[in-house]
Design a protein around this motif. Structure first.
Motif, PDB file in Angstrom:
ATOM      1  N   SER A  80      -0.533   0.162  -4.207  1.00 59.42           N
ATOM      2  CA  SER A  80      -1.941   0.536  -4.291  1.00 59.42           C
ATOM      3  C   SER A  80      -2.190   1.787  -3.464  1.00 59.42           C
ATOM      4  O   SER A  80      -1.523   2.038  -2.459  1.00 59.42           O
ATOM      5  CB  SER A  80      -2.817  -0.604  -3.798  1.00 59.42           C
ATOM      6  OG  SER A  80      -2.557  -0.865  -2.428  1.00 59.42           O
ATOM      7  N   SER A  81      -3.185   2.539  -3.898  1.00 59.73           N
ATOM      8  CA  SER A  81      -3.489   3.807  -3.206  1.00 59.73           C
ATOM      9  C   SER A  81      -4.481   3.587  -2.079  1.00 59.73           C
ATOM     10  O   SER A  81      -5.072   2.545  -1.924  1.00 59.73           O
ATOM     11  CB  SER A  81      -4.050   4.815  -4.202  1.00 59.73           C
ATOM     12  OG  SER A  81      -5.185   4.284  -4.831  1.00 59.73           O
ATOM     13  N   GLN A  87       0.844  -1.195   0.000  1.00 61.56           N
ATOM     14  CA  GLN A  87       0.000   0.000   0.000  1.00 61.56           C
ATOM     15  C   GLN A  87       0.882   1.249   0.000  1.00 61.56           C
ATOM     16  O   GLN A  87       2.054   1.201   0.414  1.00 61.56           O
ATOM     17  CB  GLN A  87      -0.911  -0.001   1.220  1.00 61.56           C
ATOM     18  CG  GLN A  87      -1.959  -1.102   1.198  1.00 61.56           C
ATOM     19  CD  GLN A  87      -2.946  -0.985   2.349  1.00 61.56           C
ATOM     20  OE1 GLN A  87      -2.610  -0.499   3.420  1.00 61.56           O
ATOM     21  NE2 GLN A  87      -4.176  -1.438   2.116  1.00 61.56           N
ATOM     22  N   ASP A 119       3.991   2.302   2.402  1.00 62.50           N
ATOM     23  CA  ASP A 119       4.746   1.129   2.867  1.00 62.50           C
ATOM     24  C   ASP A 119       6.181   1.144   2.340  1.00 62.50           C
ATOM     25  O   ASP A 119       6.546   1.997   1.520  1.00 62.50           O
ATOM     26  CB  ASP A 119       4.050  -0.157   2.431  1.00 62.50           C
ATOM     27  CG  ASP A 119       2.801  -0.448   3.236  1.00 62.50           C
ATOM     28  OD1 ASP A 119       2.047  -1.361   2.854  1.00 62.50           O
ATOM     29  OD2 ASP A 119       2.573   0.238   4.261  1.00 62.50           O
TER      30      ASP A 119
END
Length: 125
Positions: free
Chosen positions: A124-125, A13, A16
């Motif tokens: 990923s956002s 994510q 991270d």
């Protein structure tokens, strides 16, 4: 001849961290400048970071990753790592390790002599 094998990619994510590693074969690893490049879908391969061959390791980074990524090498283990912190969705790409026999550090991928197969990093956002 140098063979390069990347590892450590994955799905994370935004915000991270990931650590990529590149293992090199051969007894002359210390004589190569090493670099990480990346390529996102539909885009050209772009420079991420490189580190010199000498014992005084000079490193340089693309502006987009400076302050977030750190390249390091261990000549005793024939490895070069890329520590990636504060990852962003724009960092999503296949990351490649590369080795250069030339004397000067360069950001030009066409001047690198050996490449790994790449490892996918997806943020990923």
């Amino acid at each position: 001849q140098v063979q390069l094998v990347e590892s450590g990619g994955g799905l994370v994510q935004a915000g991270d961290s990931l650590r990529l590693s590149c293992a090199a074969s051969g007894r002359t690893f210390s004589s190569y400048n090493m670099a990480w490049f990346r390529q996102a879908p539909g885009k050209e391969r772009e420079f991420v970071a490189h580190i010199s061959r000498s014992n005084i390791y000079y490193a340089d980074y693309a502006g987009s990753v400076k302050g977030r990524f750190t390249i390091s090498r261990d000549n005793a283990k024939n490895t070069v790592d890329l520590q990636m912190n504060s990852l962003k969705p724009d960092d999503t790409a296949v990351y490649y390790c590369a080795a250069q026999r030339g004397l000067r550090l360069t950001r030009d991928p066409t001047l690198y002599d050996y490449w790994g197969q790449g490892t996918q990093v997806t943020v990923s956002s």
